[in-house]
Design a protein around this motif. Structure first.
Motif, PDB file in Angstrom:
ATOM      1  N   ALA A   1       0.829  -1.204   0.000  1.00 17.58           N
ATOM      2  CA  ALA A   1       0.000   0.000   0.000  1.00 17.58           C
ATOM      3  C   ALA A   1       0.867   1.260   0.000  1.00 17.58           C
ATOM      4  O   ALA A   1       0.584   2.236  -0.713  1.00 17.58           O
ATOM      5  CB  ALA A   1      -0.933  -0.011   1.203  1.00 17.58           C
ATOM      6  N   ALA A   2       1.949   1.263   0.787  1.00 18.58           N
ATOM      7  CA  ALA A   2       2.832   2.433   0.845  1.00 18.58           C
ATOM      8  C   ALA A   2       3.484   2.697  -0.503  1.00 18.58           C
ATOM      9  O   ALA A   2       3.603   3.859  -0.930  1.00 18.58           O
ATOM     10  CB  ALA A   2       3.899   2.213   1.914  1.00 18.58           C
ATOM     11  N   LEU A   3       3.910   1.663  -1.193  1.00 22.90           N
ATOM     12  CA  LEU A   3       4.558   1.845  -2.492  1.00 22.90           C
ATOM     13  C   LEU A   3       3.554   2.290  -3.548  1.00 22.90           C
ATOM     14  O   LEU A   3       3.883   3.098  -4.429  1.00 22.90           O
ATOM     15  CB  LEU A   3       5.262   0.550  -2.902  1.00 22.90           C
ATOM     16  CG  LEU A   3       6.401   0.106  -1.953  1.00 22.90           C
ATOM     17  CD1 LEU A   3       6.985  -1.227  -2.402  1.00 22.90           C
ATOM     18  CD2 LEU A   3       7.480   1.171  -1.865  1.00 22.90           C
ATOM     19  N   LEU A   4       2.327   1.799  -3.468  1.00 22.60           N
ATOM     20  CA  LEU A   4       1.275   2.294  -4.360  1.00 22.60           C
ATOM     21  C   LEU A   4       1.028   3.781  -4.118  1.00 22.60           C
ATOM     22  O   LEU A   4       0.825   4.556  -5.061  1.00 22.60           O
ATOM     23  CB  LEU A   4      -0.018   1.518  -4.133  1.00 22.60           C
ATOM     24  CG  LEU A   4      -0.104   0.117  -4.741  1.00 22.60           C
ATOM     25  CD1 LEU A   4      -1.309  -0.629  -4.180  1.00 22.60           C
ATOM     26  CD2 LEU A   4      -0.205   0.193  -6.260  1.00 22.60           C
ATOM     27  N   ALA A   5       1.040   4.183  -2.852  1.00 21.44           N
ATOM     28  CA  ALA A   5       0.789   5.588  -2.519  1.00 21.44           C
ATOM     29  C   ALA A   5       1.881   6.507  -3.058  1.00 21.44           C
ATOM     30  O   ALA A   5       1.659   7.710  -3.243  1.00 21.44           O
ATOM     31  CB  ALA A   5       0.677   5.750  -1.003  1.00 21.44           C
ATOM     32  N   GLN A   6       3.064   5.937  -3.320  1.00 27.85           N
ATOM     33  CA  GLN A   6       4.172   6.715  -3.892  1.00 27.85           C
ATOM     34  C   GLN A   6       4.206   6.607  -5.414  1.00 27.85           C
ATOM     35  O   GLN A   6       5.241   6.832  -6.047  1.00 27.85           O
ATOM     36  CB  GLN A   6       5.487   6.252  -3.263  1.00 27.85           C
ATOM     37  CG  GLN A   6       5.551   6.594  -1.772  1.00 27.85           C
ATOM     38  CD  GLN A   6       6.687   5.889  -1.077  1.00 27.85           C
ATOM     39  OE1 GLN A   6       7.833   6.331  -1.133  1.00 27.85           O
ATOM     40  NE2 GLN A   6       6.380   4.783  -0.401  1.00 27.85           N
TER      41      GLN A   6
END
Length: 488
Positions: free
Chosen positions: A431-436
């Motif tokens: 989720a964090a990498l998608l948000a970036q």
């Protein structure tokens, strides 16, 4: 671990035929690659046992024995049954002409060699071995020496990772032309040992379209300018944490912070925790106190979610949201049990990532877990196509699959990650990498790679795989991500 494509068996056969049409003597090249490998790993006077089967893999082994003899090694050859292919027969004639003694069975008092080279059966084996061959393989496995498999351990299905009755337990596998998924997943991950690729100098333009590749996802696009603020790196909302399972949501939220998300909301179904003392940066909004989900760039649903009515309602809201979505754990179980939810998930236009373990994948496919594990690649691809999403099928040799069926096979990590909560950590990281702003396939691939690298680092430092908790993995992921960014 070297890179390289993964071809389907049919594409690999086409490549072999094209190479033969070009006059490339692949069998001789495989033999030279094997002899070069031995030169790097064994003393020149080490006694070797070369085991040759009746087919082309046996031809590879016989030519390797000839080359090793030429280089001064003491070589014994075991070929229990006569050659069956024309190329193997030609190799056998040359071996006999060179004075190599060829045994049909091992003497009872034969001492263990310094190295056993396994060329009994290659990747073409498709049916279970008969009892006689199983007994031979059991005898070879009992020899107290390192074992090198040529192309794949004999008796192993190189594409499913399942042994066909019995298989050589190799310490090393030198595989040819392309990687095979069965060397990294299921029982094959233990049977193949350390895998190296020899492309045999086959021209790159001769390779047909690959079915997949080893996972070498890059972190380069995450490099940050000095002119940054928290809004630059997205907001993640984690939905889960029912009573008794709040820890799962906390692990996912902490992992999202460690993975670089600018802001992380936690929407637990258990409303008893106003703040996370270990990560006070998490903004906690109990799910039963909100009329709608917090505005976020990415939603992750499932860690500790449960399957009660509120969980299902929150999942419906998340599926309807127009932002990237990560679904794990009970979110997957709810979808598996409700065809309407499944259809809604498959119809999403925004990127979706499903992260099932084998039992969850089986429920989604309406199969049993053993069927999924018997052919992980096939079933992971089925899931990705059916749900029009990226699928991460977890386990030894985790698979990351695009909606068109192309996949990456992960080789980092191991049994140190077989602990409660590790899946929640992975969900938060994706989720964090998608948000970036990483595309879903790349975000999932990088997250799986980082998660595995964190496990590898622990194993090196601890001297073994036991004792890595999910909480401790989060800090290691932060370090691995920064190391990749720095070019490590």
């Amino acid at each position: 671990m070297d890179g390289g494509p993964i071809l389907s068996l049919e594409a690999l056969r086409r490549l072999e035929q094209a190479a033969a049409g070009d006059g490339l003597k692949l069998m001789r090249r495989a033999a030279l690659a094997a002899a070069d490998w031995v030169a790097r790993h064994c003393p020149a006077d080490a006694p070797l046992l070369v085991c040759a089967g009746p087919g082309n893999n046996g031809g590879d082994a016989l030519y390797a024995a000839l080359e090793l003899q030429r280089r001064g090694h003491t070589v014994s050859v075991l070929q229990p049954t006569p050659p069956g292919s024309a190329e193997c027969r030609a190799a056998r004639r040359q071996a006999e002409d060179a004075g190599l003694a060829i045994l049909t069975e091992l003497p009872a008092d034969m001492p263990s060699p310094a190295l056993l080279i396994d060329g009994l059966f290659g990747i073409g084996l498709t049916r279970p071995l008969d009892p006689a061959w199983q007994a031979r393989i059991a005898r070879l496995n009992r020899l107290d020496c390192p074992k090198l498999a040529l192309d794949c351990p004999s008796g192993l299905d190189a594409y499913t990772g399942q042994p066909l009755g019995a298989a050589i337990r190799a310490d090393h596998t030198l595989t040819f032309l392309c990687h095979k998924p069965g060397l990294f997943g299921g029982p094959g991950a233990d049977l193949a040992g350390r895998v190296e690729l020899a492309t045999l100098d086959c021209p790159a333009e001769r390779y047909p379209q690959a079915q997949g590749e080893l996972n070498r996802a890059s972190a380069a696009t995450l490099a940050r300018p000095r002119d940054s603020h928290k809004g630059s790196y997205g907001a993640v909302s984690i939905i889960g944490g029912a009573p008794g399972m709040l820890g799962a949501a906390l692990l996912a939220g902490r992992s999202a912070l460690a993975g670089g998300a600018g802001k992380v909301y936690l929407c637990p179904l258990d409303d008893r925790l106003p703040v996370d003392p270990a990560a006070p940066e998490l903004m906690i909004r109990p799910a039963d106190q909100i009329a709608a989900l917090p505005a976020a760039d990415v939603l992750a649903v499932g860690p500790g979610l449960g399957q009660q009515e509120l969980a299902e309602r929150l999942l419906e809201l998340a599926i309807a949201a127009p932002c990237p979505l990560v679904l794990d754990a009970d979110a997957l179980n709810l979808i598996a049990a409700d065809r309407g939810l499944a259809a809604a998930a498959a119809a999403r236009r925004a990127p979706t990532v499903l992260t099932p373990h084998p039992a969850e994948a089986a429920r989604l496919l309406r199969l049993d877990t053993a069927a999924v594990q018997a052919d992980r690649v096939q079933h992971a691809r089925r899931l990705a196509v059916h749900f029009n999403c990226v699928v991460v099928l977890k386990g030894a040799g985790s698979l990351i699959v695009r909606p068109d069926g192309y996949y990456r096979l992960n080789t980092s990590g191991g049994p140190e990650l077989a602990a409660a909560g590790q899946g929640d950590v992975l969900t938060g990281l994706i989720a964090a990498l998608l948000a970036q702003d990483l595309p879903a396939f790349d975000a999932a691939s990088l997250a799986v790679r980082l998660h595995g690298l964190a496990g590898d680092g622990y194993r090196r430092e601890a001297g073994g795989p036991i004792g890595l908790t999910a909480s401790a993995t989060t800090e290691r992921i932060r370090l691995e991500l920064n190391r990749l960014l720095a070019g490590g």
